[in-house]
Motif scaffolding. Structure first.
Motif, mmCIF file in Angstrom:
data_model
loop_
_atom_site.group_PDB
_atom_site.id
_atom_site.type_symbol
_atom_site.label_atom_id
_atom_site.label_comp_id
_atom_site.label_asym_id
_atom_site.label_seq_id
_atom_site.Cartn_x
_atom_site.Cartn_y
_atom_site.Cartn_z
ATOM 1 N N LEU A 1 4.500 -34.010 -3.404
ATOM 2 C CA LEU A 1 5.084 -33.913 -4.751
ATOM 3 C C LEU A 1 5.747 -32.554 -4.978
ATOM 4 O O LEU A 1 6.823 -32.465 -5.566
ATOM 5 C CB LEU A 1 4.019 -34.175 -5.810
ATOM 6 N N GLY A 2 5.111 -31.495 -4.495
ATOM 7 C CA GLY A 2 5.691 -30.160 -4.631
ATOM 8 C C GLY A 2 7.009 -30.022 -3.893
ATOM 9 O O GLY A 2 7.959 -29.423 -4.393
ATOM 10 N N LYS A 3 7.090 -30.605 -2.710
ATOM 11 C CA LYS A 3 8.342 -30.573 -1.953
ATOM 12 C C LYS A 3 9.414 -31.398 -2.654
ATOM 13 O O LYS A 3 10.593 -31.053 -2.628
ATOM 14 C CB LYS A 3 8.115 -31.073 -0.523
ATOM 15 N N MET A 4 9.017 -32.512 -3.276
ATOM 16 C CA MET A 4 9.982 -33.330 -4.026
ATOM 17 C C MET A 4 10.583 -32.529 -5.172
ATOM 18 O O MET A 4 11.794 -32.550 -5.400
ATOM 19 C CB MET A 4 9.302 -34.586 -4.574
ATOM 20 N N ILE A 5 9.743 -31.810 -5.889
ATOM 21 C CA ILE A 5 10.200 -31.019 -7.035
ATOM 22 C C ILE A 5 11.128 -29.893 -6.587
ATOM 23 O O ILE A 5 12.138 -29.617 -7.237
ATOM 24 C CB ILE A 5 8.986 -30.460 -7.818
ATOM 25 N N THR A 6 10.799 -29.259 -5.471
ATOM 26 C CA THR A 6 11.598 -28.112 -5.020
ATOM 27 C C THR A 6 12.772 -28.499 -4.127
ATOM 28 O O THR A 6 13.559 -27.638 -3.745
ATOM 29 C CB THR A 6 10.715 -27.098 -4.267
ATOM 30 N N GLY A 7 12.905 -29.786 -3.796
ATOM 31 C CA GLY A 7 14.066 -30.244 -3.043
ATOM 32 C C GLY A 7 14.024 -29.934 -1.558
ATOM 33 O O GLY A 7 15.059 -29.643 -0.959
#
Length: 139
Positions: free
Chosen positions: A18-24
């Motif tokens: 989820l964190g990688k999704m948010i940060t692209g």
């Protein structure tokens, strides 16, 4: 164990947490930038999994000193102490490795043959395409 399960499943299914999704950013194979699968996701977390497994195997070696007439003491076996030191040193080694290579790959990326890349999310990509189309039409 639950957090490792989260990382492994998310990376295997989506190439990102989820964190990688948010940060692209997302995790891909280093050689061809293709999506990773379960094998690569497991390989990325193999060292923490080994720490957990060896730590659990070392648990029966604990001597809590609770025999009659004995003072309660905790005697840790050297194996457990070594695992604890390595588990604490692992994140530091990961950061040091990332700082000293061109593609910012951590040790777990070298083990798994992966790399973390930035990517344009679809909404950002559409906005960029509209801007380039508008600038082309204006000229």
């Amino acid at each position: 164990i639950a957090s490792l399960f989260y990382y492994i499943v998310m990376h295997a299914a989506f190439g990102q947490t989820l964190g990688k999704m948010i940060t692209g950013v997302r995790v891909v194979k280093n050689k061809d930038l293709a999506p990773i699968g379960l094998g690569h996701a497991l390989a990325r977390d193999i060292v923490p999994l080994l720490f957990i497994a060896v730590g659990l195997l070392a648990m029966p070696m604990f001597d809590f000193g609770i025999a009659e007439g004995k003072e309660a003491t905790l005697k840790l076996p050297i194996v457990f102490l070594a695992i604890a030191v390595l588990a604490l040193a692992w994140p530091i080694l990961e950061v040091i490795t990332m700082l000293f290579n061109r593609r910012r790959r951590a040790i777990h990326d070298f083990i798994a043959g992966t790399v973390v890349i930035r990517y344009l999310r679809s909404a950002e990509k559409r906005a960029k395409d509209k801007l380039s189309t508008a600038s082309t039409a204006a000229t």
